[in-house]
Write an enzyme that holds these catalytic residues in place. Structure first.
Site, mmCIF file in Angstrom:
data_model
loop_
_atom_site.group_PDB
_atom_site.id
_atom_site.type_symbol
_atom_site.label_atom_id
_atom_site.label_comp_id
_atom_site.label_asym_id
_atom_site.label_seq_id
_atom_site.Cartn_x
_atom_site.Cartn_y
_atom_site.Cartn_z
ATOM 1 C CE1 TYR A 51 40.698 42.953 43.106
ATOM 2 C CE2 TYR A 51 39.966 41.608 42.852
ATOM 3 C CZ TYR A 51 39.953 42.313 43.034
ATOM 4 O OH TYR A 51 40.523 41.759 44.795
ATOM 5 C CB THR A 54 36.574 44.829 52.733
ATOM 6 O OG1 THR A 54 36.496 45.049 50.834
ATOM 7 C CG2 THR A 54 36.898 43.619 53.461
ATOM 8 C CE LYS A 76 43.787 42.274 44.274
ATOM 9 N NZ LYS A 76 44.778 43.240 44.938
ATOM 10 C CG ASP A 126 47.509 57.583 45.840
ATOM 11 O OD1 ASP A 126 47.915 56.031 45.770
ATOM 12 O OD2 ASP A 126 46.814 58.073 44.948
ATOM 13 C CB VAL A 127 50.574 52.649 47.100
ATOM 14 C CG1 VAL A 127 50.958 52.017 48.733
ATOM 15 C CG2 VAL A 127 49.395 52.006 46.151
ATOM 16 C CB ILE A 133 41.945 42.101 53.457
ATOM 17 C CG1 ILE A 133 40.704 41.588 53.299
ATOM 18 C CG2 ILE A 133 43.562 41.457 54.335
ATOM 19 C CD1 ILE A 133 41.385 40.236 51.931
#
Length: 253
Positions: free
Chosen positions: A151, A186, A155, A60-61, A18
């Site tokens: 996950y 993805t 989110k 890398d965030v 995405i």
């Protein structure tokens, strides 16, 4: 709505999936885009395809020094920052007794801590431009899929943060919104334990009948929602669902 052309946008997770679709769409609309991600070779492929309007910066965030470097590069490349698109993230699948603490912590750092810390770092530039932040939620927060609890929880945290941060930052001229995608093929699905790329794609195709529109989506279709939220100057605190009707719980005959 403001024009996306000429604006400066940082897209994390822009080397594939995405994030890469968002970067392509934004460049096509005339934005100057900085893409970041962990895999330098994939970022260079995207930037090479999109030309000088797109700058690739590996990072890398979840790493503070990398966040500072990414933001500095985006400010220099775009002459400021108008929109931060937090598309980077990770996914593990497994039942409650299959996931260990390391995986749980990695998910929270990748999906929640990293994006929010980068957003905080970008605030001075976004205040100056009266810009916006875009997070990514998931249809997993609306429809229960066994094996996806960690996950879905991360989110859900981002979707809740969207409203809280929108109320906090609105008086400062900064908008905060969230895109909630449905099933899009993805690489994250392959990494999440859905098998090889072919097996993961086959399993997602099997979900087509669970969508009101009868098919899974594309990264570029999700990207259109990002363009809207980046331009819509009177929209904040919104979660825009782009899922082909998957959250409705229908089943095509």
């Amino acid at each position: 709505m403001k024009d996306i052309a000429g604006t400066s946008i940082l897209v994390t997770g822009g080397g594939s999936g995405i994030g890469a679709g968002v970067a392509r769409t934004l460049v096509e609309r005339g934005a100057r885009v900085t893409v970041s991600g962990r895999r330098e070779h994939r970022l260079k492929e995207v930037a090479g395809e999109l030309g000088p309007a797109c700058l690739a910066v590996a990072g890398d965030v979840t790493v503070a020094a990398d966040r500072e470097r990414l933001l500095a590069a985006a400010l220099e490349h775009g002459g400021g920052l108008d929109t931060l698109v937090n598309a980077a993230g990770n996914m593990y699948r497994g039942t409650l007794d299959e996931l260990d603490e390391r995986q749980m912590l990695d998910l929270y750092h990748s999906n929640v801590v990293g994006p929010t810390q980068l957003s905080g770092l970008a605030l001075p530039a976004l205040r100056e431009s009266r810009g916006s932040i875009v997070f990514f939620g998931s249809v997993h927060t609306q429809r229960a899929f066994p094996g996806a609890s960690p996950y879905a929880a991360t989110k859900g945290a981002l979707e809740t943060l969207t409203g809280v941060l929108a109320s906090e930052l609105g008086p400062q001229g900064v908008r905060v919104n969230c895109v909630r995608p449905g099933a899009v093929f993805t690489e994250i699905n392959e990494r999440a334990g859905l098998g090889t790329a072919e097996e993961a794609h086959a399993r997602l195709r099997g979900l087509a009948g669970a969508h009101a529109l009868g098919r899974i989506g594309t990264a570029e279709e999700v990207a259109e929602a990002v363009v809207y939220l980046a331009c819509a100057e009177w929209v904040t605190g919104s979660i825009l669902t782009v899922d082909g009707g998957l959250a409705l719980g229908v089943t095509q005959a």
